[in-house]
Enzyme design. Structure first.
Site, PDB file in Angstrom:
ATOM      1  N   CYS A 139      34.744 102.606  58.814  1.00 38.00           N
ATOM      2  CA  CYS A 139      35.991 102.109  58.495  1.00 38.00           C
ATOM      3  C   CYS A 139      37.159 102.021  57.985  1.00 38.00           C
ATOM      4  O   CYS A 139      37.528 103.069  57.976  1.00 38.00           O
ATOM      5  CB  CYS A 139      35.533 100.665  57.650  1.00 38.00           C
ATOM      6  SG  CYS A 139      36.218  99.808  57.290  1.00 38.00           S
TER       7      CYS A 139
ATOM      8  N   CYS B 188      38.102 100.980  50.336  1.00 39.05           N
ATOM      9  CA  CYS B 188      36.952  99.969  49.187  1.00 39.05           C
ATOM     10  C   CYS B 188      36.443 101.154  49.051  1.00 39.05           C
ATOM     11  O   CYS B 188      36.367 101.824  49.299  1.00 39.05           O
ATOM     12  CB  CYS B 188      36.296  99.111  50.240  1.00 39.05           C
ATOM     13  SG  CYS B 188      36.800  97.979  51.057  1.00 39.05           S
TER      14      CYS B 188
ATOM     15  N   CYS C 171      32.723 102.335  48.817  1.00 42.51           N
ATOM     16  CA  CYS C 171      31.897 102.103  50.030  1.00 42.51           C
ATOM     17  C   CYS C 171      32.196 103.353  50.876  1.00 42.51           C
ATOM     18  O   CYS C 171      32.926 104.107  51.343  1.00 42.51           O
ATOM     19  CB  CYS C 171      32.774 100.990  50.895  1.00 42.51           C
ATOM     20  SG  CYS C 171      32.058 100.648  52.888  1.00 42.51           S
TER      21      CYS C 171
ATOM     22  N   CYS D  58      20.712  88.887  57.627  1.00 42.79           N
ATOM     23  CA  CYS D  58      22.992  88.470  57.685  1.00 42.79           C
ATOM     24  C   CYS D  58      23.020  89.548  58.365  1.00 42.79           C
ATOM     25  O   CYS D  58      22.235  90.912  58.363  1.00 42.79           O
ATOM     26  CB  CYS D  58      22.861  88.654  56.289  1.00 42.79           C
ATOM     27  SG  CYS D  58      24.338  89.295  55.941  1.00 42.79           S
TER      28      CYS D  58
ATOM     29  N   CYS E  23      23.210  84.409  58.982  1.00 36.55           N
ATOM     30  CA  CYS E  23      25.381  84.437  58.001  1.00 36.55           C
ATOM     31  C   CYS E  23      25.822  86.172  58.297  1.00 36.55           C
ATOM     32  O   CYS E  23      24.752  86.809  59.088  1.00 36.55           O
ATOM     33  CB  CYS E  23      24.452  85.017  56.812  1.00 36.55           C
ATOM     34  SG  CYS E  23      25.531  85.586  55.378  1.00 36.55           S
TER      35      CYS E  23
ATOM     36  N   CYS F 124      29.209  82.561  51.409  1.00 33.76           N
ATOM     37  CA  CYS F 124      28.951  83.475  50.409  1.00 33.76           C
ATOM     38  C   CYS F 124      30.121  84.735  49.938  1.00 33.76           C
ATOM     39  O   CYS F 124      30.600  85.122  50.659  1.00 33.76           O
ATOM     40  CB  CYS F 124      28.260  84.236  51.719  1.00 33.76           C
ATOM     41  SG  CYS F 124      27.321  85.153  50.325  1.00 33.76           S
TER      42      CYS F 124
ATOM     43  N   ARG G 187      22.722  85.640  44.182  1.00 27.11           N
ATOM     44  CA  ARG G 187      22.032  86.860  44.026  1.00 27.11           C
ATOM     45  C   ARG G 187      22.406  87.783  43.848  1.00 27.11           C
ATOM     46  O   ARG G 187      23.317  88.720  43.470  1.00 27.11           O
ATOM     47  CB  ARG G 187      22.195  86.603  45.634  1.00 27.11           C
ATOM     48  CG  ARG G 187      21.662  87.752  46.879  1.00 27.11           C
ATOM     49  CD  ARG G 187      21.845  87.855  48.259  1.00 27.11           C
ATOM     50  NE  ARG G 187      21.613  86.764  48.634  1.00 27.11           N
ATOM     51  CZ  ARG G 187      22.016  86.373  49.602  1.00 27.11           C
ATOM     52  NH1 ARG G 187      23.104  87.150  50.720  1.00 27.11           N
ATOM     53  NH2 ARG G 187      22.262  85.284  50.212  1.00 27.11           N
TER      54      ARG G 187
HETATM   55  N1  SAM Z   1      33.162  95.457  56.421  1.00 27.31           N
HETATM   56  C1  SAM Z   1      32.936  93.673  55.563  1.00 27.31           C
HETATM   57  C2  SAM Z   1      33.761  93.570  54.294  1.00 27.31           C
HETATM   58  O1  SAM Z   1      34.611  94.438  54.177  1.00 27.31           O
HETATM   59  O2  SAM Z   1      34.059  92.164  54.641  1.00 27.31           O
HETATM   60  C3  SAM Z   1      31.542  93.248  55.707  1.00 27.31           C
HETATM   61  C4  SAM Z   1      31.293  94.672  55.155  1.00 27.31           C
HETATM   62  S1  SAM Z   1      31.107  94.834  53.539  1.00 27.31           S
HETATM   63  C5  SAM Z   1      30.111  96.764  53.625  1.00 27.31           C
HETATM   64  C6  SAM Z   1      30.206  93.711  52.304  1.00 27.31           C
HETATM   65  C7  SAM Z   1      30.103  94.186  50.727  1.00 27.31           C
HETATM   66  O3  SAM Z   1      29.166  94.859  50.490  1.00 27.31           O
HETATM   67  C8  SAM Z   1      31.499  94.770  49.891  1.00 27.31           C
HETATM   68  O4  SAM Z   1      32.665  93.201  50.353  1.00 27.31           O
HETATM   69  C9  SAM Z   1      30.987  94.950  49.373  1.00 27.31           C
HETATM   70  O5  SAM Z   1      31.177  93.869  47.814  1.00 27.31           O
HETATM   71  C10 SAM Z   1      29.624  95.557  49.285  1.00 27.31           C
HETATM   72  N2  SAM Z   1      29.848  96.586  49.142  1.00 27.31           N
HETATM   73  C11 SAM Z   1      30.238  97.756  49.775  1.00 27.31           C
HETATM   74  N3  SAM Z   1      29.327  99.050  49.479  1.00 27.31           N
HETATM   75  C12 SAM Z   1      28.868  98.693  48.024  1.00 27.31           C
HETATM   76  C13 SAM Z   1      28.128  99.880  46.766  1.00 27.31           C
HETATM   77  N4  SAM Z   1      28.531 101.054  47.074  1.00 27.31           N
HETATM   78  N5  SAM Z   1      28.686  98.828  45.673  1.00 27.31           N
HETATM   79  C14 SAM Z   1      27.218  98.098  45.854  1.00 27.31           C
HETATM   80  N6  SAM Z   1      28.257  96.818  46.800  1.00 27.31           N
HETATM   81  C15 SAM Z   1      29.206  97.265  47.960  1.00 27.31           C
HETATM   82  C1  DTB Z   2      26.818  91.663  48.833  1.00 25.51           C
HETATM   83  O1  DTB Z   2      27.434  91.177  48.569  1.00 25.51           O
HETATM   84  N1  DTB Z   2      26.378  92.887  49.745  1.00 25.51           N
HETATM   85  C2  DTB Z   2      25.964  93.498  50.885  1.00 25.51           C
HETATM   86  C3  DTB Z   2      25.829  92.299  51.461  1.00 25.51           C
HETATM   87  N2  DTB Z   2      27.039  91.367  50.513  1.00 25.51           N
HETATM   88  C4  DTB Z   2      26.728  92.491  52.474  1.00 25.51           C
HETATM   89  C5  DTB Z   2      26.058  94.194  50.396  1.00 25.51           C
HETATM   90  C6  DTB Z   2      25.826  95.222  49.614  1.00 25.51           C
HETATM   91  C7  DTB Z   2      26.553  97.027  50.508  1.00 25.51           C
HETATM   92  C8  DTB Z   2      25.323  97.973  49.393  1.00 25.51           C
HETATM   93  C9  DTB Z   2      25.525  99.174  50.161  1.00 25.51           C
HETATM   94  C10 DTB Z   2      25.364  99.706  51.321  1.00 25.51           C
HETATM   95  O2  DTB Z   2      24.324  99.546  51.741  1.00 25.51           O
HETATM   96  O3  DTB Z   2      26.157 100.252  52.717  1.00 25.51           O
HETATM   97 FE1  SF4 Z   3      34.663  98.392  55.427  1.00 25.59          FE
HETATM   98 FE2  SF4 Z   3      33.348  98.952  54.109  1.00 25.59          FE
HETATM   99 FE3  SF4 Z   3      35.440  97.892  52.889  1.00 25.59          FE
HETATM  100 FE4  SF4 Z   3      33.817  96.510  54.064  1.00 25.59          FE
HETATM  101  S1  SF4 Z   3      33.449  97.354  52.004  1.00 25.59           S
HETATM  102  S2  SF4 Z   3      36.025  97.362  54.610  1.00 25.59           S
HETATM  103  S3  SF4 Z   3      32.628  98.267  55.485  1.00 25.59           S
HETATM  104  S4  SF4 Z   3      35.465 100.211  54.037  1.00 25.59           S
END
Ligand code: SAM
Ligand code: DTB
Ligand code: SF4
Length: 338
Positions: free
Chosen positions: A78, A82, A85, A122, A153, A213, A285
């Protein structure tokens, strides 16, 4: 005596009449101030739990938990930054950039999720925003998953003009797009997209009549005031999200937030309780973070008003409790999946 005073104070706060507010672009309703939400956090835990659980019972079946299964349909690589992430290309984590999963594989996973009791499937993609050519196969996945009798979702990043309508037409029930944290802390975590960008995507989801959501992550080093600030964003929306995922930061080596000071688990429970109180009708959730969370804390979260979880061994790239472990936990607590 102190506890009694606290209860009276908070009931008085609840009696506040909502005030309509209009920003340049969107309507909000001033139902809860940040200070009022902080006052909830500051209640003795038993008073907070009692209040949250009472509201929970008035609005939901207290022994029913909605169960969703997640699948990463496009993992890694990506462009965004973030800080939490593991899928951001710029951080050196174990997650690789993979191509989009073939539709047959997605449908197989959806069938397995349905067979093990999930009611919603989802699909997540590590995109800043889908390109139109990326969206086409996802639309097909959505309509086929819907045809299997599952709620659908998707979480695909920011949506450009017209995309939400296409998702709705394909049969999408919910779109997940998190605000992640309070506006004041947001810039410490993400720089490649703005808070306003996120609110715009949520607006387009609403306009397309898809259920919203949206939630965030707790334990990123934010203050209690900022946790309350995130909840105030949702509680004061003209229509609060139907589903509010509260994630506990899963710390992943190689991401900037790795080695952030661990959050006290009771602060997480308090966040769930405050979310329930300020958004009585939403599904709250209990999301990322359950794998390392003691089952006693999870039980407190259900007591506090959490009524949805992710079910299945994997979230997107990180672990989640084994399905059998969750089945046993639900049985011990007398909870049934919906
Ligand atoms: N890329 C898209 C976005 O950012 O909207 C969709 C996928 S993104 C991984 C969805 C959500 O997962 C993020 O907005 C964040 O709230 C959650 N998330 C990602 N990494 C995480 C982590 N290490 N711990 C907890 N939540 C996480
Ligand atoms: C949300 O709030 N939590 C989920 C879903 N929406 C997409 C994602 C959590 C991701 C946790 C880190 C991972 O597994 O990469
Ligand atoms: Fe990309 Fe992760 Fe940010 Fe979603 S949360 S936009 S996958 S860096």
């Amino acid at each position: 005596m102190q506890a009694q005073e606290n209860i009276i104070n908070v009931d008085a706060l609840n009696a506040n009449k909502p005030t309509e507010c209009q920003s340049a672009k969107r309507n909000t309703v001033q139902r809860w101030s940040i200070e009022e939400i902080v006052a909830l956090y500051e209640l003795p835990l038993n008073d907070l739990l009692y209040k949250a659980h009472t509201i929970h019972r008035e609005n939901h079946d207290p022994n029913a938990v909605q169960v969703s299964t997640l699948l990463s349909i496009k993992t890694g690589g990506c462009s965004e930054d973030c800080g939490y992430c593991p899928q951001a290309a710029r951080y050196h984590t174990e997650v690789e950039n993979e191509p989009m999963l073939p539709i047959a594989e997605v449908l197989k996973a959806a069938q397995a999720a349905k067979d093990s009791g999930a009611s919603r499937f989802c699909m997540g993609a590590a995109w800043r925003s889908p390109k139109q050519r990326d969206l086409e196969p996802v639309l097909k996945m959505i309509s086929e998953v819907k045809a299997m009798g599952l709620e659908t979702c998707a979480t695909l990043g920011m949506l450009k003009e017209g995309m939400a309508t296409q998702l709705k037409e394909a049969g999408l029930d919910y779109y997940n797009h998190n605000l992640d944290t309070a506006p004041e802390f947001y810039g410490d975590v993400i720089s490649t997209r703005t808070y306003e960008d996120r609110l715009d995507t949520l607006d387009s989801v609403r306009e397309a009549d898809i259920n919203v959501c949206s939630g965030g992550i707790i334990g990123m080093g934010e203050t209690r005031q900022q946790r309350a600030g995130l909840l105030a964003q949702f509680a004061n929306m003209e229509r609060p999200p139907e589903s509010v995922p509260i994630n506990l930061l899963t710390q992943v080596e190689g991401t900037p937030l790795h080695r952030t000071e661990e959050l006290d688990p009771f602060e997480f429970v308090r966040t769930i309780a405050a979310a329930r109180i300020v958004m009585p009708k939403s599904f709250v959730r209990l999301s990322a973070g359950r794998q390392t969370m003691h089952e006693g804390i999870q039980a407190m979260c259900f007591m506090a008003g959490a009524n949805s979880v992710f079910y299945g061994e994997k979230l997107l790239t990180t672990g989640n409790p084994e399905a059998e472990t969750d089945k046993m936990l639900f049985a011990k607590l007398g909870i049934h999946a919906i």
